[in-house]
Design a protein around this motif. Structure first.
Motif, short mmCIF file in Angstrom:
data_model
loop_
_atom_site.label_atom_id
_atom_site.label_comp_id
_atom_site.label_asym_id
_atom_site.label_seq_id
_atom_site.Cartn_x
_atom_site.Cartn_y
_atom_site.Cartn_z
N GLY A 1 14.40 -71.61 17.80
CA GLY A 1 14.45 -72.89 18.52
C GLY A 1 15.34 -73.89 17.82
N LEU A 2 15.23 -73.99 16.49
CA LEU A 2 16.07 -74.93 15.75
C LEU A 2 17.53 -74.51 15.79
N ASN A 3 17.78 -73.20 15.72
CA ASN A 3 19.15 -72.71 15.79
C ASN A 3 19.76 -73.04 17.15
N ALA A 4 19.01 -72.92 18.22
CA ALA A 4 19.51 -73.23 19.56
C ALA A 4 19.85 -74.71 19.67
N CYS A 5 19.09 -75.57 19.01
CA CYS A 5 19.35 -77.01 19.08
C CYS A 5 20.68 -77.39 18.46
N GLN A 6 21.17 -76.58 17.52
CA GLN A 6 22.44 -76.88 16.88
C GLN A 6 23.60 -76.79 17.87
N HIS A 7 23.41 -76.06 18.96
CA HIS A 7 24.49 -75.85 19.91
C HIS A 7 24.38 -76.75 21.14
N LEU A 8 23.41 -77.64 21.18
CA LEU A 8 23.28 -78.56 22.31
C LEU A 8 24.29 -79.68 22.17
N PRO A 9 24.83 -80.20 23.28
CA PRO A 9 25.76 -81.33 23.17
C PRO A 9 25.01 -82.55 22.68
N THR A 10 25.69 -83.36 21.88
CA THR A 10 25.07 -84.58 21.38
C THR A 10 25.33 -85.71 22.36
N SER A 11 24.45 -86.68 22.39
CA SER A 11 24.58 -87.79 23.32
C SER A 11 25.67 -88.76 22.92
N ASN A 12 26.15 -88.68 21.66
CA ASN A 12 27.18 -89.61 21.24
C ASN A 12 28.58 -89.00 21.31
N ALA A 13 28.71 -87.85 21.96
CA ALA A 13 30.02 -87.24 22.14
C ALA A 13 30.84 -88.08 23.13
N CYS A 14 32.09 -88.31 22.81
CA CYS A 14 32.96 -89.11 23.67
C CYS A 14 33.65 -88.20 24.68
N PRO A 15 33.73 -88.65 25.92
CA PRO A 15 34.53 -87.89 26.87
C PRO A 15 36.01 -88.05 26.53
N PRO A 16 36.85 -87.09 26.89
CA PRO A 16 38.28 -87.24 26.66
C PRO A 16 38.81 -88.48 27.39
N ALA A 17 39.81 -89.13 26.82
CA ALA A 17 40.37 -90.35 27.41
C ALA A 17 40.84 -90.11 28.84
#
Length: 142
Positions: free
Chosen positions: A20-36
């Motif tokens: 479960g913890l390993n799977a969480c490492q591959h989730l997108p983070t909420s602070n990721a910026c979309p490309p310009a």
């Protein structure tokens, strides 16, 4: 409880927790910026501070253009000075036209969204008619 069964259950829980913890490492983070390129003109609505090389800061307010869908209209102010502006954002490229008399373009701003700013900073060149270009940086106000 049988010690062997207890150990098997404990090992199973540890394995499940680890997976479960390993799977969480591959989730997108909420602070990721979309490309310009994916940002829309609506992300530029609001109040900004414009810094032009060699000048005191200006306040830039942008909102939807009432006559041209997808474009922006607003005002550039510094003390008693007020200049109407229209702007566009397309594929991460920012264009702004500034008028001092409401009829003719007095300055053109060409810039791009800074990649790591999540749509909160624009950098480029401002060219005042008949003068050389100056660097500018526009930052979203908090």
């Amino acid at each position: 409880m049988n010690p062997t069964l207890r150990m098997a259950m404990l090992w199973g829980w540890c394995l499940a927790l680890s997976l479960g913890l390993n799977a969480c490492q591959h989730l997108p983070t909420s602070n990721a910026c979309p490309p310009a390129q994916d940002l829309t003109p609506e992300t530029l609505h609001g109040q900004w501070t414009a810094h032009i090389a060699g000048e005191a800061p200006w306040t830039l307010t942008l909102g939807p253009h009432p006559e041209h869908a997808g474009s922006l209209r607003g005002e550039l102010t510094q003390g008693p000075q007020r200049h109407a502006v229209v702007a566009d954002l397309e594929d991460g490229e920012f264009t702004l036209e500034e008028t001092h008399d409401g009829q003719r373009i007095a300055a053109t701003w060409l810039g791009s969204l800074t990649a790591s700013s999540c749509g909160r900073e624009i950098q480029g060149q401002r060219t005042l008619t008949g003068q050389s270009s100056r660097d500018f940086q526009i930052s979203r106000n908090p």
